[in-house]
Design a protein around this motif. Structure first.
Motif, mmCIF file in Angstrom:
data_model
loop_
_atom_site.group_PDB
_atom_site.id
_atom_site.type_symbol
_atom_site.label_atom_id
_atom_site.label_comp_id
_atom_site.label_asym_id
_atom_site.label_seq_id
_atom_site.Cartn_x
_atom_site.Cartn_y
_atom_site.Cartn_z
ATOM 1 N N UNK A 16 23.900 12.477 -12.899
ATOM 2 C CA UNK A 16 22.870 12.862 -13.854
ATOM 3 C C UNK A 16 21.633 11.978 -13.714
ATOM 4 N N UNK A 17 21.851 10.695 -13.484
ATOM 5 C CA UNK A 17 20.720 9.778 -13.312
ATOM 6 C C UNK A 17 19.850 10.202 -12.137
ATOM 7 N N UNK A 18 20.464 10.428 -11.000
ATOM 8 C CA UNK A 18 19.685 10.739 -9.798
ATOM 9 C C UNK A 18 19.048 12.125 -9.841
ATOM 10 N N UNK A 19 19.827 13.124 -10.245
ATOM 11 C CA UNK A 19 19.370 14.505 -10.103
ATOM 12 C C UNK A 19 18.688 15.060 -11.356
ATOM 13 N N UNK A 20 19.064 14.563 -12.532
ATOM 14 C CA UNK A 20 18.503 15.102 -13.769
ATOM 15 C C UNK A 20 17.495 14.169 -14.434
ATOM 16 N N UNK A 21 17.419 12.932 -13.966
ATOM 17 C CA UNK A 21 16.456 11.993 -14.541
ATOM 18 C C UNK A 21 15.428 11.544 -13.505
ATOM 19 N N UNK A 22 15.895 10.962 -12.398
ATOM 20 C CA UNK A 22 14.957 10.411 -11.421
ATOM 21 C C UNK A 22 14.107 11.501 -10.768
ATOM 22 N N UNK A 23 14.744 12.535 -10.222
ATOM 23 C CA UNK A 23 13.970 13.557 -9.521
ATOM 24 C C UNK A 23 12.942 14.240 -10.429
ATOM 25 N N UNK A 24 13.301 14.641 -11.659
ATOM 26 C CA UNK A 24 12.275 15.225 -12.529
ATOM 27 C C UNK A 24 11.122 14.257 -12.844
ATOM 28 N N UNK A 25 11.418 12.966 -12.989
ATOM 29 C CA UNK A 25 10.348 12.002 -13.242
ATOM 30 C C UNK A 25 9.431 11.859 -12.030
ATOM 31 N N UNK A 26 10.018 11.881 -10.831
ATOM 32 C CA UNK A 26 9.208 11.811 -9.608
ATOM 33 C C UNK A 26 8.299 13.036 -9.522
ATOM 34 N N UNK A 27 8.814 14.182 -9.919
ATOM 35 C CA UNK A 27 7.996 15.403 -9.910
ATOM 36 C C UNK A 27 6.893 15.340 -10.964
ATOM 37 N N UNK A 28 7.229 14.866 -12.141
ATOM 38 C CA UNK A 28 6.281 14.869 -13.253
ATOM 39 C C UNK A 28 5.174 13.838 -13.092
ATOM 40 N N UNK A 61 0.808 -1.220 0.000
ATOM 41 C CA UNK A 61 0.000 0.000 0.000
ATOM 42 C C UNK A 61 0.845 1.277 0.000
ATOM 43 N N UNK A 62 2.070 1.182 0.488
ATOM 44 C CA UNK A 62 2.902 2.394 0.554
ATOM 45 C C UNK A 62 4.132 2.340 -0.332
ATOM 46 N N UNK A 63 4.387 1.212 -0.976
ATOM 47 C CA UNK A 63 5.640 1.040 -1.702
ATOM 48 C C UNK A 63 5.393 0.822 -3.185
ATOM 49 N N UNK A 64 6.046 1.650 -4.002
ATOM 50 C CA UNK A 64 5.955 1.540 -5.451
ATOM 51 C C UNK A 64 7.363 1.451 -6.024
ATOM 52 N N UNK A 65 7.635 0.399 -6.784
ATOM 53 C CA UNK A 65 8.913 0.260 -7.481
ATOM 54 C C UNK A 65 8.731 0.664 -8.935
ATOM 55 N N UNK A 66 9.643 1.487 -9.431
ATOM 56 C CA UNK A 66 9.618 1.868 -10.835
ATOM 57 C C UNK A 66 10.973 1.543 -11.462
ATOM 58 N N UNK A 67 10.968 1.314 -12.767
ATOM 59 C CA UNK A 67 12.202 1.084 -13.507
ATOM 60 C C UNK A 67 12.332 2.206 -14.529
ATOM 61 N N UNK A 68 13.486 2.864 -14.529
ATOM 62 C CA UNK A 68 13.718 4.028 -15.384
ATOM 63 C C UNK A 68 14.718 3.676 -16.475
ATOM 64 N N UNK A 69 14.309 3.856 -17.725
ATOM 65 C CA UNK A 69 15.239 3.722 -18.844
ATOM 66 C C UNK A 69 16.123 4.963 -18.851
ATOM 67 N N UNK A 70 17.417 4.773 -18.595
ATOM 68 C CA UNK A 70 18.310 5.901 -18.320
ATOM 69 C C UNK A 70 19.445 6.015 -19.329
ATOM 70 N N UNK A 71 19.461 7.056 -20.147
ATOM 71 C CA UNK A 71 20.625 7.325 -20.979
ATOM 72 C C UNK A 71 21.885 7.598 -20.147
ATOM 73 N N UNK A 72 21.713 8.143 -18.959
ATOM 74 C CA UNK A 72 22.872 8.526 -18.136
ATOM 75 C C UNK A 72 23.683 7.322 -17.681
ATOM 76 N N UNK A 73 23.028 6.224 -17.362
ATOM 77 C CA UNK A 73 23.771 5.042 -16.907
ATOM 78 C C UNK A 73 23.726 3.900 -17.923
ATOM 79 N N UNK A 74 23.042 4.128 -19.034
ATOM 80 C CA UNK A 74 23.044 3.143 -20.101
ATOM 81 C C UNK A 74 22.339 1.847 -19.776
#
Length: 322
Positions: free
Chosen positions: A139-151, A43-56
């Motif tokens: 770049x993965x954490x700050x420029x990809x993950x955080x913006x996706x969490x916001x969006x 109920x409180x936990x969501x796992x997501x997988x991010x396709x990341x150019x930064x880490x390939x």
């Protein structure tokens, strides 16, 4: 005859200017990070997988959701706590570690924020690697993950960051390297002075070697590339860190109340305590808002990290207005 020739020359000149742009291949936009899968764990936990150019590769991220998230209204958001793990895990890939190893799901204070715990590589050191083609974890954490969490998931612009061990380094390094991104930062037994005499570089490179990685692939040679090392070193970033509240904690390496019977002396934790004390002193002398808990007996172990996260929440969440 001169006028027709002049006209032809004028036409050729115009074509010479126009043809290169007309024949040029349109620039292709760089691929953007995207969420490729979601899995609701509970109920409180969501796992997501991010396709990341930064880490390939696809990078896993666990979200610990706040109260009211499932019934959120359009545009509703919550403050974000980016919570970083350590290195060298042997089970899973690290994004589950805080939930698996501690009871943070039971911390009532964390029901008011979105907790983001991402993969960080076994020895990624929360950095864009100097080595050609290396991963770009920052770049993965700050420029990809955080913006996706916001969006997509209701993350707000108010953020704090914390981490254990290598993640404690990452928390202070990110906060120091990206002023204004985080309102507060905390390190629990973190390697916060990677240039401390010979101890800092040796400890970092030993971890890299243990993970089968090039010890100079991260920031280069500790001597020849000392500037690159300094640009990531929390102890060298205190001018920026003093502008936000910072929490630092560590044990002295002796077996403590949360250690298993028979636990021996932990020289690694003792070294980290010294690093953390030096950074705390530097922050205090520069007028920084630093809170410390150098709790004496205790080793480099999960029970202490969970306890210290809870102890630091008033500082972290207070900076977020929670």
């Amino acid at each position: 005859m001169r006028k027709p020739i002049r006209r032809l020359l004028t036409i050729f000149a115009a074509l010479a200017v126009a043809l290169p742009s007309a024949l040029a291949v349109p620039a292709t936009a760089a691929p953007a990070a995207s969420v490729v899968s979601e899995k609701r764990v509970d109920s409180r936990t969501l796992d997501i997988s991010v396709s990341s150019p930064a880490i390939g590769q696809n990078g896993n991220v666990r979200l610990l959701l706040p109260d009211g998230w499932d019934t959120r209204k359009p545009g509703q958001s919550w403050p974000v706590l980016l919570l970083l793990g350590g290195c060298c895990w042997s089970d899973g890939d690290g994004h589950e570690s805080w939930v698996q190893k501690t009871d943070i799901e039971n911390y009532a204070e964390l029901r008011k924020v979105i907790v983001v715990t991402p993969i960080g590589g076994k020895a990624g050191y929360f950095s864009n690697w100097k080595q050609a083609g290396g991963p770009r974890w920052e770049d993965f954490h700050l420029d990809e993950v955080l913006p996706l969490v916001e969006k997509k998931y209701g993350g707000g612009k108010k953020r704090a960051i914390a981490g254990l061990s290598m993640g404690g380094f990452g928390a202070l390094s990110y906060a120091g390297r990206r002023p204004g991104t985080f309102a507060a930062a905390a390190s629990y037994s973190g390697t916060v002075d990677t240039q401390l005499f010979m101890l800092g570089p040796a400890s970092v490179q030993a971890v890299l070697l243990g993970a089968g990685l090039d010890p100079n692939g991260l920031w280069g040679d500790p001597v020849k590339d000392s500037q690159t090392w300094a640009e990531h070193n929390p102890a060298a970033l205190t001018d920026n860190l003093r502008k936000i509240p910072v929490y630092l904690s560590a044990g002295n390496g002796d077996a403590g109340p949360l250690d298993a019977p028979g636990t021996g002396f932990d020289v690694r934790e003792k070294t980290i305590e010294g690093m953390s004390q030096l950074v705390a002193t530097r922050l205090a002398l520069s007028g920084g808002k630093v809170q410390t808990n150098f709790y004496g007996k205790g080793t480099h172990a999960w029970p202490y990290y969970g306890r210290e996260l809870k102890n630091s929440l008033p500082l972290l969440l207070g900076a977020l207005g929670v």
